[in-house]
Scaffold this motif. Structure first.
Motif, PDB file in Angstrom:
ATOM      1  N   PHE A  87      20.720  29.237  48.540  1.00 47.78           N
ATOM      2  CA  PHE A  87      19.954  27.999  48.369  1.00 47.78           C
ATOM      3  C   PHE A  87      19.100  28.033  47.110  1.00 47.78           C
ATOM      4  O   PHE A  87      19.106  27.090  46.312  1.00 47.78           O
ATOM      5  N   LEU A  88      18.368  29.122  46.916  1.00 50.39           N
ATOM      6  CA  LEU A  88      17.506  29.212  45.734  1.00 50.39           C
ATOM      7  C   LEU A  88      18.322  29.243  44.450  1.00 50.39           C
ATOM      8  O   LEU A  88      17.921  28.654  43.436  1.00 50.39           O
ATOM      9  N   GLY A  89      19.462  29.911  44.475  1.00 50.37           N
ATOM     10  CA  GLY A  89      20.313  29.940  43.292  1.00 50.37           C
ATOM     11  C   GLY A  89      20.789  28.555  42.902  1.00 50.37           C
ATOM     12  O   GLY A  89      20.851  28.211  41.713  1.00 50.37           O
ATOM     13  N   VAL A  90      21.109  27.742  43.897  1.00 49.99           N
ATOM     14  CA  VAL A  90      21.530  26.366  43.629  1.00 49.99           C
ATOM     15  C   VAL A  90      20.368  25.552  43.073  1.00 49.99           C
ATOM     16  O   VAL A  90      20.528  24.804  42.101  1.00 49.99           O
ATOM     17  N   MET A  91      19.191  25.706  43.664  1.00 53.36           N
ATOM     18  CA  MET A  91      18.038  24.956  43.155  1.00 53.36           C
ATOM     19  C   MET A  91      17.721  25.352  41.715  1.00 53.36           C
ATOM     20  O   MET A  91      17.397  24.498  40.880  1.00 53.36           O
ATOM     21  N   ARG A  92      17.820  26.634  41.418  1.00 49.61           N
ATOM     22  CA  ARG A  92      17.573  27.084  40.041  1.00 49.61           C
ATOM     23  C   ARG A  92      18.632  26.524  39.100  1.00 49.61           C
ATOM     24  O   ARG A  92      18.337  26.160  37.959  1.00 49.61           O
ATOM     25  N   SER A 127      22.558  23.958  51.281  1.00 44.06           N
ATOM     26  CA  SER A 127      23.116  24.089  49.935  1.00 44.06           C
ATOM     27  C   SER A 127      24.618  24.279  50.028  1.00 44.06           C
ATOM     28  O   SER A 127      25.148  24.753  51.032  1.00 44.06           O
ATOM     29  N   VAL A 128      25.296  23.872  48.978  1.00 45.34           N
ATOM     30  CA  VAL A 128      26.735  24.103  48.833  1.00 45.34           C
ATOM     31  C   VAL A 128      26.918  24.817  47.502  1.00 45.34           C
ATOM     32  O   VAL A 128      26.406  24.358  46.474  1.00 45.34           O
ATOM     33  N   GLU A 129      27.632  25.946  47.535  1.00 43.66           N
ATOM     34  CA  GLU A 129      27.806  26.756  46.337  1.00 43.66           C
ATOM     35  C   GLU A 129      29.264  26.775  45.904  1.00 43.66           C
ATOM     36  O   GLU A 129      30.162  26.807  46.749  1.00 43.66           O
ATOM     37  N   CYS A 130      29.482  26.782  44.609  1.00 39.76           N
ATOM     38  CA  CYS A 130      30.828  26.903  44.050  1.00 39.76           C
ATOM     39  C   CYS A 130      30.871  28.142  43.167  1.00 39.76           C
ATOM     40  O   CYS A 130      30.066  28.283  42.242  1.00 39.76           O
ATOM     41  N   LEU A 140      25.110  22.106  44.995  1.00 34.96           N
ATOM     42  CA  LEU A 140      24.387  20.914  45.435  1.00 34.96           C
ATOM     43  C   LEU A 140      23.446  21.333  46.547  1.00 34.96           C
ATOM     44  O   LEU A 140      23.768  22.222  47.333  1.00 34.96           O
ATOM     45  N   TYR A 141      22.272  20.700  46.603  1.00 31.47           N
ATOM     46  CA  TYR A 141      21.387  20.943  47.739  1.00 31.47           C
ATOM     47  C   TYR A 141      20.828  19.616  48.227  1.00 31.47           C
ATOM     48  O   TYR A 141      20.831  18.611  47.500  1.00 31.47           O
ATOM     49  N   GLY A 142      20.371  19.620  49.466  1.00 30.03           N
ATOM     50  CA  GLY A 142      19.815  18.394  50.018  1.00 30.03           C
ATOM     51  C   GLY A 142      19.132  18.639  51.346  1.00 30.03           C
ATOM     52  O   GLY A 142      18.979  19.779  51.797  1.00 30.03           O
ATOM     53  N   VAL A 143      18.739  17.558  51.960  1.00 28.97           N
ATOM     54  CA  VAL A 143      18.040  17.575  53.245  1.00 28.97           C
ATOM     55  C   VAL A 143      19.025  17.204  54.343  1.00 28.97           C
ATOM     56  O   VAL A 143      19.909  16.362  54.137  1.00 28.97           O
ATOM     57  N   CYS A 144      18.898  17.835  55.508  1.00 29.82           N
ATOM     58  CA  CYS A 144      19.748  17.491  56.650  1.00 29.82           C
ATOM     59  C   CYS A 144      18.894  17.419  57.911  1.00 29.82           C
ATOM     60  O   CYS A 144      18.215  18.381  58.262  1.00 29.82           O
ATOM     61  N   ILE A 145      18.904  16.258  58.542  1.00 26.20           N
ATOM     62  CA  ILE A 145      18.181  16.037  59.792  1.00 26.20           C
ATOM     63  C   ILE A 145      19.161  15.380  60.756  1.00 26.20           C
ATOM     64  O   ILE A 145      19.587  14.250  60.537  1.00 26.20           O
ATOM     65  N   ASN A 146      19.528  16.097  61.816  1.00 24.45           N
ATOM     66  CA  ASN A 146      20.572  15.616  62.723  1.00 24.45           C
ATOM     67  C   ASN A 146      21.830  15.302  61.916  1.00 24.45           C
ATOM     68  O   ASN A 146      22.355  16.167  61.247  1.00 24.45           O
ATOM     69  N   PHE A 148      21.929  13.072  59.420  1.00 23.69           N
ATOM     70  CA  PHE A 148      21.536  12.530  58.118  1.00 23.69           C
ATOM     71  C   PHE A 148      21.604  13.635  57.075  1.00 23.69           C
ATOM     72  O   PHE A 148      21.083  14.735  57.288  1.00 23.69           O
ATOM     73  N   PHE A 149      22.243  13.331  55.948  1.00 23.74           N
ATOM     74  CA  PHE A 149      22.321  14.271  54.835  1.00 23.74           C
ATOM     75  C   PHE A 149      21.974  13.552  53.535  1.00 23.74           C
ATOM     76  O   PHE A 149      22.471  12.453  53.276  1.00 23.74           O
ATOM     77  N   SER A 150      21.127  14.186  52.744  1.00 26.57           N
ATOM     78  CA  SER A 150      20.852  13.683  51.400  1.00 26.57           C
ATOM     79  C   SER A 150      21.407  14.669  50.385  1.00 26.57           C
ATOM     80  O   SER A 150      21.542  15.862  50.666  1.00 26.57           O
ATOM     81  N   GLY A 151      21.735  14.163  49.219  1.00 30.30           N
ATOM     82  CA  GLY A 151      22.108  15.009  48.101  1.00 30.30           C
ATOM     83  C   GLY A 151      21.017  14.895  47.056  1.00 30.30           C
ATOM     84  O   GLY A 151      20.934  13.891  46.346  1.00 30.30           O
ATOM     85  N   GLU A 152      20.166  15.899  46.972  1.00 30.78           N
ATOM     86  CA  GLU A 152      19.009  15.813  46.074  1.00 30.78           C
ATOM     87  C   GLU A 152      19.391  16.024  44.615  1.00 30.78           C
ATOM     88  O   GLU A 152      18.926  15.318  43.730  1.00 30.78           O
ATOM     89  N   SER A 153      20.226  17.006  44.372  1.00 29.32           N
ATOM     90  CA  SER A 153      20.631  17.299  42.997  1.00 29.32           C
ATOM     91  C   SER A 153      21.851  18.208  43.029  1.00 29.32           C
ATOM     92  O   SER A 153      22.098  18.898  44.024  1.00 29.32           O
ATOM     93  N   MET A 154      22.616  18.200  41.948  1.00 28.64           N
ATOM     94  CA  MET A 154      23.739  19.117  41.831  1.00 28.64           C
ATOM     95  C   MET A 154      23.885  19.530  40.370  1.00 28.64           C
ATOM     96  O   MET A 154      23.315  18.909  39.470  1.00 28.64           O
ATOM     97  N   PHE A 155      24.633  20.605  40.146  1.00 27.65           N
ATOM     98  CA  PHE A 155      24.787  21.118  38.786  1.00 27.65           C
ATOM     99  C   PHE A 155      26.171  21.726  38.625  1.00 27.65           C
ATOM    100  O   PHE A 155      26.880  21.990  39.599  1.00 27.65           O
ATOM    101  N   PHE A 156      26.558  21.946  37.378  1.00 30.10           N
ATOM    102  CA  PHE A 156      27.795  22.673  37.102  1.00 30.10           C
ATOM    103  C   PHE A 156      27.616  23.509  35.851  1.00 30.10           C
ATOM    104  O   PHE A 156      26.900  23.140  34.927  1.00 30.10           O
ATOM    105  N   ARG A 157      28.266  24.654  35.842  1.00 27.83           N
ATOM    106  CA  ARG A 157      28.314  25.523  34.669  1.00 27.83           C
ATOM    107  C   ARG A 157      29.733  25.668  34.151  1.00 27.83           C
ATOM    108  O   ARG A 157      29.944  26.172  33.056  1.00 27.83           O
ATOM    109  N   LYS A 158      30.698  25.245  34.977  1.00 27.05           N
ATOM    110  CA  LYS A 158      32.096  25.235  34.560  1.00 27.05           C
ATOM    111  C   LYS A 158      32.729  23.921  35.009  1.00 27.05           C
ATOM    112  O   LYS A 158      32.219  23.234  35.893  1.00 27.05           O
ATOM    113  N   GLU A 159      33.855  23.620  34.412  1.00 32.84           N
ATOM    114  CA  GLU A 159      34.519  22.328  34.582  1.00 32.84           C
ATOM    115  C   GLU A 159      34.686  21.933  36.051  1.00 32.84           C
ATOM    116  O   GLU A 159      35.219  22.696  36.857  1.00 32.84           O
ATOM    117  N   ASN A 160      34.205  20.729  36.359  1.00 36.39           N
ATOM    118  CA  ASN A 160      34.426  20.078  37.659  1.00 36.39           C
ATOM    119  C   ASN A 160      33.799  20.793  38.853  1.00 36.39           C
ATOM    120  O   ASN A 160      34.059  20.415  40.004  1.00 36.39           O
TER     121      ASN A 160
END
Length: 223
Positions: A87-92, A127-130, A140-146, A148-160
């Protein structure tokens, strides 16, 4: 001290700004998201800002689609996708500005990282890690309540990499019956996969429905 009450969301201004102040304790964040509100720092000189924009960006499960070029890429790709492993790696990663040429600063402050990491430890963020081999190349990371899921932010370092993350997340949503991903805004990537803006009142109906459904733990599994 956790926030105990927000103003009614229809009091938000034309930019969606609803309130200023308060902290990012898990209780504050849970209260906010359960009412269609999210934090967005305005800068070091301002207290925490809380938004409830109208319209609201969403990616509905029924409208989600994968571009043909991405399907071809995924057939050849050796990326591995996991859930809740770093999770922290994704947020960073999301904090980086490498792939955000239109931004001179990041809204993901240390306060934001601490707040959402505490929420993650309580079981209300994910968090979801690739990975490409052992290298974290997107997420990608986000909030999940029951349901409900949000996608707060996502990033990439390689294609797609961030797009692959979205595909794998929605595969889980299909199994879980999760109706939407709250994207708050509609980026070009989200739009290409079916994202759209809807009226806030319609968003609130979807939110309330998702909150009323039983929680699921499928995101604890690796893909």
């Amino acid at each position: 001290m956790p926030i105990v009450q927000f103003p009614p969301i229809d009091k938000a201004d034309e930019n969606g700004l609803l309130a200023l102040g308060g902290d990012l304790a898990p209780e504050s964040l849970l209260l906010a998201y359960s009412q269609g509100i999210f934090p967005w720092p305005l800068g070091d000189d301002y207290p925490m800002a809380w938004f409830s924009p109208d319209p609201r960006g969403v990616l509905l499960l029924k409208n989600f689609h994968i571009p043909r070029s991405l399907i071809k890429f995924m057939k050849k790709s050796h990326y591995k996708v996991t859930f809740n492993q770093d999770f922290l790696g994704v947020m960073r990663g999301c904090q980086e500005l490498t792939n955000r040429k239109d931004q001179s600063d990041t809204w993901i402050t240390e306060e934001i990282i601490e707040g959402y990491y505490n929420l993650f430890k309580e079981g209300y963020a994910y968090s979801v890690e690739c990975y490409d081999n052992e290298e974290l190349v997107g997420g990608l990371y986000g909030v999940c309540i029951n349901s409900f899921f949000s996608g707060e932010s996502m990033f990439f370092r390689k294609e797609n990499a961030s797009k692959v993350v979205l595909v794998k997340l929605f595969e889980k949503f299909q199994d879980m019956g999760v109706p939407m991903l709250d994207t708050q805004m509609v980026t070009s990537v989200v739009k290409a996969m079916g994202g759209e803006e809807i009226k806030r009142k319609d968003y609130i109906k979807l939110l309330q429905s998702a909150l009323s459904q039983e929680p699921t733990h499928l995101l604890s599994q690796d893909q």
